[in-house]
Design a protein around this motif. Structure first.
Motif, PDB file in Angstrom:
ATOM      1  N   GLY A 157      80.611   6.856  20.073  1.00 24.39           N
ATOM      2  CA  GLY A 157      79.466   7.637  20.685  1.00 24.39           C
ATOM      3  C   GLY A 157      78.359   6.755  21.279  1.00 24.39           C
ATOM      4  O   GLY A 157      78.553   5.494  21.407  1.00 24.39           O
ATOM      5  N   GLY A 158      77.126   7.319  21.387  1.00 24.41           N
ATOM      6  CA  GLY A 158      76.119   6.553  21.879  1.00 24.41           C
ATOM      7  C   GLY A 158      75.133   5.957  20.878  1.00 24.41           C
ATOM      8  O   GLY A 158      75.172   6.255  19.716  1.00 24.41           O
ATOM      9  N   ILE A 159      74.103   5.380  21.399  1.00 22.70           N
ATOM     10  CA  ILE A 159      73.251   4.671  20.693  1.00 22.70           C
ATOM     11  C   ILE A 159      72.286   5.967  20.061  1.00 22.70           C
ATOM     12  O   ILE A 159      72.046   7.275  20.759  1.00 22.70           O
ATOM     13  CB  ILE A 159      71.968   3.874  21.342  1.00 22.70           C
ATOM     14  CG1 ILE A 159      72.951   2.727  21.733  1.00 22.70           C
ATOM     15  CG2 ILE A 159      70.900   3.157  20.499  1.00 22.70           C
ATOM     16  CD1 ILE A 159      72.095   1.673  22.754  1.00 22.70           C
ATOM     17  N   ARG A 160      72.042   5.885  18.586  1.00 28.42           N
ATOM     18  CA  ARG A 160      71.161   7.025  18.249  1.00 28.42           C
ATOM     19  C   ARG A 160      69.784   6.892  17.949  1.00 28.42           C
ATOM     20  O   ARG A 160      69.453   5.474  17.451  1.00 28.42           O
ATOM     21  CB  ARG A 160      71.988   7.338  16.927  1.00 28.42           C
ATOM     22  CG  ARG A 160      73.456   7.849  17.088  1.00 28.42           C
ATOM     23  CD  ARG A 160      73.927   8.368  15.617  1.00 28.42           C
ATOM     24  NE  ARG A 160      75.358   8.506  15.697  1.00 28.42           N
ATOM     25  CZ  ARG A 160      76.523   8.092  15.080  1.00 28.42           C
ATOM     26  NH1 ARG A 160      76.198   7.779  13.877  1.00 28.42           N
ATOM     27  NH2 ARG A 160      77.683   8.459  15.276  1.00 28.42           N
ATOM     28  N   VAL A 229      70.089  -1.258  28.062  1.00 26.87           N
ATOM     29  CA  VAL A 229      70.582   0.213  28.487  1.00 26.87           C
ATOM     30  C   VAL A 229      69.566   1.258  28.573  1.00 26.87           C
ATOM     31  O   VAL A 229      68.703   1.442  27.544  1.00 26.87           O
ATOM     32  CB  VAL A 229      71.922   0.480  27.647  1.00 26.87           C
ATOM     33  CG1 VAL A 229      71.456   0.498  26.082  1.00 26.87           C
ATOM     34  CG2 VAL A 229      72.549   1.884  28.250  1.00 26.87           C
ATOM     35  N   SER A 231      68.466   5.240  28.287  1.00 29.71           N
ATOM     36  CA  SER A 231      69.019   6.444  28.030  1.00 29.71           C
ATOM     37  C   SER A 231      67.734   7.462  28.627  1.00 29.71           C
ATOM     38  O   SER A 231      66.543   7.770  27.956  1.00 29.71           O
ATOM     39  CB  SER A 231      69.274   6.949  26.608  1.00 29.71           C
ATOM     40  OG  SER A 231      70.426   5.977  26.094  1.00 29.71           O
ATOM     41  N   VAL A 234      66.501  11.693  26.458  1.00 30.82           N
ATOM     42  CA  VAL A 234      67.552  11.880  25.390  1.00 30.82           C
ATOM     43  C   VAL A 234      66.833  12.987  24.372  1.00 30.82           C
ATOM     44  O   VAL A 234      67.558  13.607  23.915  1.00 30.82           O
ATOM     45  CB  VAL A 234      67.662  10.571  24.538  1.00 30.82           C
ATOM     46  CG1 VAL A 234      68.341  10.783  23.236  1.00 30.82           C
ATOM     47  CG2 VAL A 234      68.353   9.553  25.650  1.00 30.82           C
ATOM     48  N   GLU A 246      71.051  11.227  20.505  1.00 27.98           N
ATOM     49  CA  GLU A 246      72.333  10.169  21.046  1.00 27.98           C
ATOM     50  C   GLU A 246      71.936  10.231  22.392  1.00 27.98           C
ATOM     51  O   GLU A 246      71.911  10.960  23.303  1.00 27.98           O
ATOM     52  CB  GLU A 246      73.599  10.706  20.665  1.00 27.98           C
ATOM     53  CG  GLU A 246      74.561   9.695  20.883  1.00 27.98           C
ATOM     54  CD  GLU A 246      76.035  10.153  20.351  1.00 27.98           C
ATOM     55  OE1 GLU A 246      76.920  10.103  21.125  1.00 27.98           O
ATOM     56  OE2 GLU A 246      76.335  10.586  19.258  1.00 27.98           O
ATOM     57  N   GLY A 247      71.988   8.883  22.856  1.00 34.69           N
ATOM     58  CA  GLY A 247      71.692   8.397  24.332  1.00 34.69           C
ATOM     59  C   GLY A 247      73.107   7.378  24.802  1.00 34.69           C
ATOM     60  O   GLY A 247      74.223   7.666  24.203  1.00 34.69           O
ATOM     61  N   LYS A 248      72.921   6.684  25.634  1.00 36.73           N
ATOM     62  CA  LYS A 248      74.048   5.959  26.232  1.00 36.73           C
ATOM     63  C   LYS A 248      74.457   4.878  25.307  1.00 36.73           C
ATOM     64  O   LYS A 248      73.728   4.466  24.254  1.00 36.73           O
ATOM     65  CB  LYS A 248      73.708   5.314  27.747  1.00 36.73           C
ATOM     66  CG  LYS A 248      73.489   6.408  28.709  1.00 36.73           C
ATOM     67  CD  LYS A 248      73.493   5.942  30.095  1.00 36.73           C
ATOM     68  CE  LYS A 248      73.145   6.996  31.239  1.00 36.73           C
ATOM     69  NZ  LYS A 248      72.720   6.156  32.459  1.00 36.73           N
ATOM     70  N   GLN A 249      75.384   4.179  25.593  1.00 40.46           N
ATOM     71  CA  GLN A 249      76.114   2.792  24.680  1.00 40.46           C
ATOM     72  C   GLN A 249      76.297   1.904  25.716  1.00 40.46           C
ATOM     73  O   GLN A 249      76.631   1.824  26.933  1.00 40.46           O
ATOM     74  CB  GLN A 249      77.449   3.402  23.854  1.00 40.46           C
ATOM     75  CG  GLN A 249      77.624   2.364  23.304  1.00 40.46           C
ATOM     76  CD  GLN A 249      76.933   1.821  22.010  1.00 40.46           C
ATOM     77  OE1 GLN A 249      75.888   1.013  22.371  1.00 40.46           O
ATOM     78  NE2 GLN A 249      77.135   2.779  20.848  1.00 40.46           N
ATOM     79  N   LYS A 251      78.287  -1.243  27.450  1.00 37.65           N
ATOM     80  CA  LYS A 251      79.629  -1.072  27.755  1.00 37.65           C
ATOM     81  C   LYS A 251      80.086  -2.827  28.125  1.00 37.65           C
ATOM     82  O   LYS A 251      79.217  -3.454  28.532  1.00 37.65           O
ATOM     83  CB  LYS A 251      79.957   0.009  28.991  1.00 37.65           C
ATOM     84  CG  LYS A 251      79.732   1.399  28.509  1.00 37.65           C
ATOM     85  CD  LYS A 251      80.116   2.244  29.550  1.00 37.65           C
ATOM     86  CE  LYS A 251      80.007   3.747  29.346  1.00 37.65           C
ATOM     87  NZ  LYS A 251      80.237   4.625  30.431  1.00 37.65           N
TER      88      LYS A 251
END
Length: 251
Positions: A157-160, A229, A231, A234, A246-249, A251
């Motif tokens: 999942g993404g960054i919280r 990164v 997001s 969010v 939760e946002g983007k992660q 990569k």
């Protein structure tokens, strides 16, 4: 191809191999474990993650000595550990385990660095959960020699982003960060503002004294390698304190 070009290519390959070998180099440290009822470190630590199972770190967590903790900036970083050089306590085959830095192991200068003062400066030491420790060494051991190296963090999942505070004090806890794992800067933005840098409060808690209530919020997270990164939107306009978004992660 001329001799000069071949020389340049050789130097580039040599430098690249040196960088890779440096990144993959194992370093020496020691490790102990804390006894918890379910074999995991679940209590709130110096990084501010709270219940580590909810933060997705669970038993694969560790408290770091002063040298490794670096005043909290190492929170969220991932390390691979293996027990070495102890025929009685290290498990056969030298299996390794990957841990997330979630807490600080304070020094105890009333005890010797060789017995009890494991985290005394300038020692490099990991205080593991009992369950994680049992994957590399016998639990009967008080302390074991280990080798460690920084590795990329694998996250689902993404960054919280967990919100807390009040109208005049907004705090954001950053968790589940992939790759570097180590956050060095955070910015927030609403439709009424530009990007606002947040200040590190403690661990991976970042704060702002600007009233952000009633605005959808975007976050920009910068890792220790300089990668960023963003997001967008969010947290919705009706976001609430105590909620996690939760946002983007990376990569």
């Amino acid at each position: 191809m001329g001799a000069l070009q071949l020389t340049v290519i050789y130097l580039i390959l040599l430098l690249t191999s040196q960088v890779i070998s440096k990144e993959e180099q194992w370093k020496s440290a020691t490790a102990t474990y804390t006894k918890e009822t379910d074999g995991s470190i679940i209590t709130e630590g110096a990084c501010g993650y709270g219940d580590l199972h909810k933060a997705s770190y669970g038993k694969y967590s560790a408290g770091l000595s002063t040298m490794l903790f670096n005043r909290g900036s190492t929170c969220g970083a991932c390390f691979e550990l293996r027990c070495v050089d102890h025929i009685l306590w290290c498990l056969q085959g030298s299996p390794s385990v990957i841990l997330t830095a979630t807490d600080f192991c304070p020094p105890n200068y009333g005890l010797s660095a060789d017995y009890g003062g494991w985290c005394n400066f300038p020692k490099e030491h990991f205080e593991m959960s009992e369950a994680a420790f049992a994957e590399i060494a016998e639990k009967r051991a008080d302390i074991v020699p280990v080798q460690y190296k920084r590795v990329k963090c694998e996250r689902r999942g993404g960054i919280r982003f967990t919100m807390s505070g009040s109208a005049h004090f907004c705090q954001v806890l950053i968790t589940n960060v992939g790759l570097d794992g180590e956050v060095v800067a955070v910015k927030v933005k609403g439709p009424k503002t530009g990007w606002i840098p947040l200040a590190r409060n403690w661990g991976q808690n970042w704060q702002s004294n600007i009233n952000l209530i009633g605005q959808p919020l975007s976050f920009e997270v910068t890792a220790s390698t300089g990668r960023t990164v963003a997001s967008y939107s969010v947290a919705p306009a009706n976001w609430q304190f105590g909620q996690t978004y939760e946002g983007k992660q990376f990569k």
